[in-house]
Design a protein around this motif. Structure first.
Motif, PDB file in Angstrom:
ATOM      1  N   GLU A 282       0.831  -1.200   0.000  1.00 17.04           N
ATOM      2  CA  GLU A 282       0.000   0.000   0.000  1.00 17.04           C
ATOM      3  C   GLU A 282       0.874   1.262   0.000  1.00 17.04           C
ATOM      4  O   GLU A 282       0.622   2.205  -0.744  1.00 17.04           O
ATOM      5  CB  GLU A 282      -0.927   0.003   1.222  1.00 17.04           C
ATOM      6  CG  GLU A 282      -1.886   1.184   1.250  1.00 17.04           C
ATOM      7  CD  GLU A 282      -2.704   1.204   2.522  1.00 17.04           C
ATOM      8  OE1 GLU A 282      -3.897   0.864   2.458  1.00 17.04           O
ATOM      9  OE2 GLU A 282      -2.135   1.567   3.585  1.00 17.04           O
TER      10      GLU A 282
ATOM     11  N   GLY B  95       2.357   2.071  -3.288  1.00 19.02           N
ATOM     12  CA  GLY B  95       1.384   2.381  -4.337  1.00 19.02           C
ATOM     13  C   GLY B  95       0.963   1.169  -5.144  1.00 19.02           C
ATOM     14  O   GLY B  95       0.154   1.274  -6.065  1.00 19.02           O
ATOM     15  N   GLU B  96       1.500   0.014  -4.823  1.00 17.98           N
ATOM     16  CA  GLU B  96       1.146  -1.208  -5.549  1.00 17.98           C
ATOM     17  C   GLU B  96      -0.277  -1.667  -5.209  1.00 17.98           C
ATOM     18  O   GLU B  96      -0.968  -2.244  -6.041  1.00 17.98           O
ATOM     19  CB  GLU B  96       2.156  -2.311  -5.197  1.00 17.98           C
ATOM     20  CG  GLU B  96       2.025  -3.534  -6.050  1.00 17.98           C
ATOM     21  CD  GLU B  96       3.021  -4.605  -5.657  1.00 17.98           C
ATOM     22  OE1 GLU B  96       2.767  -5.754  -6.024  1.00 17.98           O
ATOM     23  OE2 GLU B  96       4.041  -4.308  -5.005  1.00 17.98           O
ATOM     24  N   ILE B  97      -0.702  -1.397  -3.972  1.00 18.92           N
ATOM     25  CA  ILE B  97      -2.052  -1.727  -3.527  1.00 18.92           C
ATOM     26  C   ILE B  97      -2.774  -0.414  -3.237  1.00 18.92           C
ATOM     27  O   ILE B  97      -2.245   0.456  -2.543  1.00 18.92           O
ATOM     28  CB  ILE B  97      -2.017  -2.605  -2.251  1.00 18.92           C
ATOM     29  CG1 ILE B  97      -1.312  -3.939  -2.526  1.00 18.92           C
ATOM     30  CG2 ILE B  97      -3.434  -2.855  -1.727  1.00 18.92           C
ATOM     31  CD1 ILE B  97      -1.052  -4.770  -1.283  1.00 18.92           C
ATOM     32  N   GLU B  98      -3.970  -0.306  -3.784  1.00 18.00           N
ATOM     33  CA  GLU B  98      -4.771   0.907  -3.600  1.00 18.00           C
ATOM     34  C   GLU B  98      -5.080   1.136  -2.119  1.00 18.00           C
ATOM     35  O   GLU B  98      -5.391   0.188  -1.381  1.00 18.00           O
ATOM     36  CB  GLU B  98      -6.077   0.727  -4.378  1.00 18.00           C
ATOM     37  CG  GLU B  98      -6.971   1.923  -4.398  1.00 18.00           C
ATOM     38  CD  GLU B  98      -8.230   1.622  -5.196  1.00 18.00           C
ATOM     39  OE1 GLU B  98      -9.321   1.874  -4.671  1.00 18.00           O
ATOM     40  OE2 GLU B  98      -8.088   1.131  -6.334  1.00 18.00           O
ATOM     41  N   LYS B  99      -4.981   2.370  -1.677  1.00 20.60           N
ATOM     42  CA  LYS B  99      -5.287   2.712  -0.285  1.00 20.60           C
ATOM     43  C   LYS B  99      -6.768   2.490   0.002  1.00 20.60           C
ATOM     44  O   LYS B  99      -7.601   2.581  -0.891  1.00 20.60           O
ATOM     45  CB  LYS B  99      -4.919   4.168   0.004  1.00 20.60           C
ATOM     46  CG  LYS B  99      -3.427   4.416   0.074  1.00 20.60           C
ATOM     47  CD  LYS B  99      -3.117   5.805   0.620  1.00 20.60           C
ATOM     48  CE  LYS B  99      -1.650   6.110   0.574  1.00 20.60           C
ATOM     49  NZ  LYS B  99      -0.819   5.349   1.446  1.00 20.60           N
TER      50      LYS B  99
ATOM     51  N   LYS C 170      -8.132  -0.300   1.419  1.00 18.39           N
ATOM     52  CA  LYS C 170      -8.536  -1.702   1.542  1.00 18.39           C
ATOM     53  C   LYS C 170      -8.371  -2.137   3.005  1.00 18.39           C
ATOM     54  O   LYS C 170      -7.512  -1.634   3.719  1.00 18.39           O
ATOM     55  CB  LYS C 170      -7.702  -2.589   0.627  1.00 18.39           C
ATOM     56  CG  LYS C 170      -7.947  -2.290  -0.845  1.00 18.39           C
ATOM     57  CD  LYS C 170      -7.336  -3.332  -1.729  1.00 18.39           C
ATOM     58  CE  LYS C 170      -7.561  -3.024  -3.185  1.00 18.39           C
ATOM     59  NZ  LYS C 170      -8.920  -3.206  -3.625  1.00 18.39           N
TER      60      LYS C 170
ATOM     61  N   ASP D 160      -6.446  -5.883  -6.308  1.00 20.15           N
ATOM     62  CA  ASP D 160      -6.568  -5.062  -7.531  1.00 20.15           C
ATOM     63  C   ASP D 160      -7.430  -3.833  -7.291  1.00 20.15           C
ATOM     64  O   ASP D 160      -8.246  -3.781  -6.422  1.00 20.15           O
ATOM     65  CB  ASP D 160      -7.139  -5.896  -8.675  1.00 20.15           C
ATOM     66  CG  ASP D 160      -6.189  -7.027  -9.074  1.00 20.15           C
ATOM     67  OD1 ASP D 160      -4.981  -6.912  -8.809  1.00 20.15           O
ATOM     68  OD2 ASP D 160      -6.680  -8.031  -9.637  1.00 20.15           O
TER      69      ASP D 160
END
Length: 193
Positions: A143, A146-150, A152, A193
């Motif tokens: 997160e 930036g690989e995982i959307e904030k 979640k 995703d």
């Protein structure tokens, strides 16, 4: 003059871990340990404190080895999503290639000794918390990069991944189908995703 031990305590402990992992606590007798470990009954008591204490030490060795290997593997991954997929692929491969179909020593112990053994139950809760924390921190790294959307629910996802990881070990004991398990992994990883 004190007796000199003619065996490697750590090697014997590793062998005990394998036997308990394969057979379980109740199905492993002292005679099984004597035969498999190649040491005398008195050595088991003198060195390890008996079957219960030997099981505790073997179970601790397994948990320590597992958590260290798990953590080290994830720490070496640069890409969170790819790293998680590799982790689950390895879990499937290890489970399917295990001819003894031992599964996971922790899962096996959970189903054998819980409920009923409060000490083991506390150890298992701590073990779960450790694994969930490692998953969570790894997801948080994704997160932050930036690989995982904030936004979640990373804690819930970490618990789900822990559950899936252990579930792979159980399902592979019964029906080791790599393609089916990989499809499940892809579905669960799509949460990122």
């Amino acid at each position: 003059m004190p007796k000199v031990k003619l065996f490697d305590e750590n090697l014997v402990l590793e062998k005990a871990m394998e036997l308990f992992w394969k057979k379980g606590f109740h199905a492993t007798s002292i005679q099984d340990l004597v035969t498999f470990l190649g040491i005398s009954r008195s050595s088991i008591y003198d060195t390890y404190g008996g079957k219960n204490a030997l099981f505790d030490k073997a179970f601790k060795l397994y948990r320590t080895t597992s958590i260290t290997g798990f953590s080290n593997f994830l720490n070496q991954q640069n890409n969170v999503k790819k790293g998680l997929r590799k982790l689950f692929e390895m879990a499937i491969e290890q489970s399917i290639s295990d001819s003894d179909r031992k599964g996971c020593f922790v899962v096996n112990t959970t189903t054998e000794l819980v409920p009923g053994d409060e000490k083991i139950q506390n150890i298992l809760k701590e073990n779960k918390d450790n694994f969930v924390t490692i998953f969570y921190e790894f997801l948080l790294k994704g997160e932050q990069s930036g690989e995982i959307e904030k936004g979640k629910d990373l804690k819930s996802i970490a618990i789900l991944y822990y559950t899936l990881y252990n579930g792979i070990k159980v399902v592979s004991k019964v029906q080791p189908n790599a393609k089916e398990l990989l499809r499940s992994i892809d579905t669960v990883l799509s949460l990122l995703d």
